[in-house]
Design a protein around this motif. Structure first.
Motif, PDB file in Angstrom:
ATOM      1  N   THR A 109       0.964  -1.120  -0.045  1.00 48.43           N
ATOM      2  CA  THR A 109      -0.422   0.162   0.073  1.00 48.43           C
ATOM      3  C   THR A 109       0.493   1.183  -0.301  1.00 48.43           C
ATOM      4  O   THR A 109       1.913   0.946   0.890  1.00 48.43           O
ATOM      5  CB  THR A 109      -0.998  -0.092   0.830  1.00 48.43           C
ATOM      6  N   ILE A 110       0.702   2.066  -0.354  1.00 50.48           N
ATOM      7  CA  ILE A 110       0.946   3.245  -1.134  1.00 50.48           C
ATOM      8  C   ILE A 110       0.636   4.856  -1.012  1.00 50.48           C
ATOM      9  O   ILE A 110      -0.812   4.652  -1.838  1.00 50.48           O
ATOM     10  CB  ILE A 110       2.473   3.477  -2.421  1.00 50.48           C
ATOM     11  N   ASN A 194      11.783  -4.977   0.601  1.00 48.82           N
ATOM     12  CA  ASN A 194      12.757  -4.323   2.287  1.00 48.82           C
ATOM     13  C   ASN A 194      14.836  -4.245   2.556  1.00 48.82           C
ATOM     14  O   ASN A 194      14.680  -3.938   3.183  1.00 48.82           O
ATOM     15  CB  ASN A 194      11.841  -5.021   3.573  1.00 48.82           C
ATOM     16  N   GLN A 195      15.282  -5.382   1.250  1.00 45.19           N
ATOM     17  CA  GLN A 195      16.685  -5.008   1.160  1.00 45.19           C
ATOM     18  C   GLN A 195      16.883  -3.346   1.636  1.00 45.19           C
ATOM     19  O   GLN A 195      16.549  -1.996   1.235  1.00 45.19           O
ATOM     20  CB  GLN A 195      17.268  -4.952   0.071  1.00 45.19           C
ATOM     21  N   VAL A 200      11.888   0.309  -1.065  1.00 49.42           N
ATOM     22  CA  VAL A 200      10.753   0.791   0.487  1.00 49.42           C
ATOM     23  C   VAL A 200      11.763   1.832   0.838  1.00 49.42           C
ATOM     24  O   VAL A 200      10.733   2.965   1.319  1.00 49.42           O
ATOM     25  CB  VAL A 200       9.884  -0.101   1.160  1.00 49.42           C
ATOM     26  N   SER A 201      12.507   2.195   1.371  1.00 46.57           N
ATOM     27  CA  SER A 201      13.348   2.735   2.232  1.00 46.57           C
ATOM     28  C   SER A 201      13.451   3.885   0.772  1.00 46.57           C
ATOM     29  O   SER A 201      13.252   5.144   1.991  1.00 46.57           O
ATOM     30  CB  SER A 201      14.598   2.288   2.512  1.00 46.57           C
ATOM     31  N   GLY A 207       9.183  10.838   2.042  1.00 43.32           N
ATOM     32  CA  GLY A 207       7.750  10.867   2.518  1.00 43.32           C
ATOM     33  C   GLY A 207       6.620  10.667   2.661  1.00 43.32           C
ATOM     34  O   GLY A 207       6.013  10.985   3.447  1.00 43.32           O
ATOM     35  N   TYR A 208       6.643   9.723   1.784  1.00 39.30           N
ATOM     36  CA  TYR A 208       5.398   8.660   1.553  1.00 39.30           C
ATOM     37  C   TYR A 208       5.195   7.827   2.731  1.00 39.30           C
ATOM     38  O   TYR A 208       6.228   7.248   2.564  1.00 39.30           O
ATOM     39  CB  TYR A 208       5.026   7.970  -0.175  1.00 39.30           C
ATOM     40  N   TYR A 209       4.057   7.237   2.072  1.00 38.99           N
ATOM     41  CA  TYR A 209       3.487   6.280   3.548  1.00 38.99           C
ATOM     42  C   TYR A 209       3.382   4.749   2.282  1.00 38.99           C
ATOM     43  O   TYR A 209       3.066   4.630   1.519  1.00 38.99           O
ATOM     44  CB  TYR A 209       1.817   6.006   3.995  1.00 38.99           C
TER      45      TYR A 209
END
Length: 236
Positions: A109-110, A194-195, A200-201, A207-209
């Motif tokens: 989810t973004i 998620n590395q 994702v980082s 600043g995004y969710y």
């Protein structure tokens, strides 16, 4: 003494006449005018003919059973071929995104940051749609077998592009929040995103969710558009 012989002779004649009459009666009534020997021969001939006819019918039955076996075998082979072709067709339809699919994977989810955050209203993920493209690229590299964005199935000619303050996916305008589903090895897909210093980082740092969840069973819709080839043709 002589009279006795005469009476015996007369009795024999009468008996012979009676026997002759009886034989003629039997012959005319039961043997259709033929003698017993002739009738026996006739019955034996009929029996032989019936036996021959029976053998011929048995031979025909064997022939028909053999033909039926050949037809059934041919039908079974044809069914096997059709089944194989159907399975192959369904497999390629899955590859092309033309069927619904389900399986384990991840749910991403973004969304834009809250308006009361330190980022205010200056950020809009629609303008940074290339981050979504990069995330999709990471999923494909990690072995994702099917991907959708807001229930728009991604296929070989799916576009993800900015247009009129929105993002077009399969020519359908979408806006945040974006829900990205990907079917594949959930642990591998999650690890690819998620590395350290991964996508994702990067998205969070801007600043995004973003949230990534492993899911045991996801269902992705089929591509509901049409794919046409005007220039590309198979090489013979």
């Amino acid at each position: 003494m002589k009279k006795d012989y005469i009476w015996i002779g007369i009795g024999c004649v009468i008996l012979g006449v009676f026997i002759s009459f009886q034989m003629k009666f039997v012959q005319g009534t039961y043997l259709n005018g033929t003698t017993p020997t002739q009738k026996t021969t006739e019955i034996l001939n009929e029996l032989s003919a019936v036996k021959s006819e029976k053998e011929e019918l048995l031979s025909q039955i064997e022939t028909l059973e053999s033909q039926l076996g050949d037809i059934q075998g041919s039908a079974a082979n044809e069914n096997a071929v059709i089944k194989g072709l159907t399975e192959e067709l369904n497999r390629f339809k899955n590859f092309a995104g033309m069927t619904k699919v389900q399986g384990q994977g991840i749910l991403v989810t973004i969304d834009n940051p809250p308006q009361d955050s330190s980022y205010g209203v200056d950020l809009n993920i629609n303008y940074d749609y290339k981050l979504i493209l990069e995330l999709i690229n990471e999923l494909n590299s990690a072995g994702a077998e099917a991907i959708s964005i807001n229930d728009q199935r991604m296929v070989n000619n799916t576009e993800v592009r900015f247009a009129s303050s929105q993002i077009n996916v399969n020519t359908v305008p979408l806006t945040a929040p974006f829900t990205i589903k990907a079917i594949g090895n959930s642990r591998t897909l999650q690890g690819a995103l998620n590395q350290r210093f991964g996508i994702v980082s990067t998205i969070r740092a801007m600043g995004y969710y973003i949230e990534v969840k492993e899911v045991d069973n996801l269902e992705l819709p089929a591509f509901n558009g049409s794919i046409k080839f005007y220039y590309a043709t198979p090489v013979k």
